[in-house]
Design a protein around this motif. Structure first.
Motif, PDB file in Angstrom:
ATOM      1  N   VAL A  71      42.461  48.528  -1.649  1.00 56.69           N
ATOM      2  CA  VAL A  71      43.531  47.616  -1.508  1.00 56.69           C
ATOM      3  C   VAL A  71      44.111  47.373  -2.862  1.00 56.69           C
ATOM      4  O   VAL A  71      43.634  47.093  -3.885  1.00 56.69           O
ATOM      5  N   LEU A  72      45.550  47.639  -2.879  1.00 53.84           N
ATOM      6  CA  LEU A  72      46.467  47.677  -3.865  1.00 53.84           C
ATOM      7  C   LEU A  72      46.974  46.233  -4.093  1.00 53.84           C
ATOM      8  O   LEU A  72      47.413  45.627  -3.309  1.00 53.84           O
ATOM      9  N   TYR A  73      46.477  45.612  -5.137  1.00 55.42           N
ATOM     10  CA  TYR A  73      47.104  44.042  -5.498  1.00 55.42           C
ATOM     11  C   TYR A  73      48.297  44.185  -6.199  1.00 55.42           C
ATOM     12  O   TYR A  73      48.343  44.845  -7.521  1.00 55.42           O
ATOM     13  N   ARG A 105      46.038  49.833   1.432  1.00 57.21           N
ATOM     14  CA  ARG A 105      46.640  48.660   1.992  1.00 57.21           C
ATOM     15  C   ARG A 105      47.263  48.029   0.738  1.00 57.21           C
ATOM     16  O   ARG A 105      46.487  47.899  -0.268  1.00 57.21           O
ATOM     17  N   ILE A 106      48.387  47.329   0.898  1.00 58.28           N
ATOM     18  CA  ILE A 106      49.083  46.490  -0.093  1.00 58.28           C
ATOM     19  C   ILE A 106      48.699  45.183   0.224  1.00 58.28           C
ATOM     20  O   ILE A 106      48.878  44.607   1.320  1.00 58.28           O
ATOM     21  N   ALA A 107      48.188  44.386  -0.843  1.00 59.33           N
ATOM     22  CA  ALA A 107      48.241  42.805  -0.802  1.00 59.33           C
ATOM     23  C   ALA A 107      49.358  42.290  -1.895  1.00 59.33           C
ATOM     24  O   ALA A 107      49.023  42.639  -2.987  1.00 59.33           O
ATOM     25  N   TYR A 167      42.934  39.225   5.064  1.00 55.82           N
ATOM     26  CA  TYR A 167      42.571  40.596   5.525  1.00 55.82           C
ATOM     27  C   TYR A 167      41.159  40.766   5.436  1.00 55.82           C
ATOM     28  O   TYR A 167      40.545  41.132   6.601  1.00 55.82           O
ATOM     29  N   LEU A 168      40.207  40.339   4.530  1.00 54.98           N
ATOM     30  CA  LEU A 168      38.800  40.483   4.497  1.00 54.98           C
ATOM     31  C   LEU A 168      38.197  39.463   5.395  1.00 54.98           C
ATOM     32  O   LEU A 168      37.252  40.027   5.978  1.00 54.98           O
ATOM     33  N   LEU A 169      38.572  38.212   5.423  1.00 59.80           N
ATOM     34  CA  LEU A 169      38.144  37.404   6.600  1.00 59.80           C
ATOM     35  C   LEU A 169      38.522  37.585   7.604  1.00 59.80           C
ATOM     36  O   LEU A 169      37.571  37.323   8.664  1.00 59.80           O
ATOM     37  N   ASN A 181      38.515  40.327   9.109  1.00 60.30           N
ATOM     38  CA  ASN A 181      37.431  41.548   9.484  1.00 60.30           C
ATOM     39  C   ASN A 181      36.045  41.159   9.294  1.00 60.30           C
ATOM     40  O   ASN A 181      35.336  42.336   9.277  1.00 60.30           O
ATOM     41  N   ILE A 182      35.508  40.134   8.511  1.00 62.97           N
ATOM     42  CA  ILE A 182      34.229  39.801   8.521  1.00 62.97           C
ATOM     43  C   ILE A 182      33.471  39.998   9.549  1.00 62.97           C
ATOM     44  O   ILE A 182      32.271  40.578   9.406  1.00 62.97           O
ATOM     45  N   ASP A 183      33.736  39.780  10.652  1.00 62.31           N
ATOM     46  CA  ASP A 183      32.850  39.735  11.846  1.00 62.31           C
ATOM     47  C   ASP A 183      32.487  41.223  12.171  1.00 62.31           C
ATOM     48  O   ASP A 183      31.667  41.514  13.015  1.00 62.31           O
ATOM     49  N   LYS A 184      33.270  41.902  11.938  1.00 57.02           N
ATOM     50  CA  LYS A 184      32.889  43.499  11.895  1.00 57.02           C
ATOM     51  C   LYS A 184      31.997  43.976  10.993  1.00 57.02           C
ATOM     52  O   LYS A 184      31.457  45.259  11.123  1.00 57.02           O
TER      53      LYS A 184
END
Length: 64
Positions: free
Chosen positions: A25-27, A40-42, A51-53, A55-58
């Motif tokens: 993830v590119l900040y 992915r660009i943030a 983004y992280l939250l 997908n957390i359930d996966k």
């Protein structure tokens, strides 16, 4: 056991030895383009968090 790695340098995320299976993830608050399609660009820490939250359930098994 790392699944994601956040950095502000695209060249770090694009290193040939960058671990397989880890999502880069590119900040980059001021950039809209990334030369590497797999990165992915943030644009903010809020983007990273969302983004992280999202997908957390996966990634984390839920105990019954």
């Amino acid at each position: 056991g790392c699944t994601h790695f956040i950095d502000d340098l695209e060249e770090v995320l694009g290193e040939p030895d960058f671990p397989k299976g880890v999502e880069g993830v590119l900040y980059a608050p001021n950039h809209d383009l990334c030369l590497q399609s797999k990165i992915r660009i943030a644009h903010s820490w809020g983007d990273v968090s969302n983004y992280l939250l999202a997908n957390i359930d996966k990634r984390i098994p839920v105990a019954d």
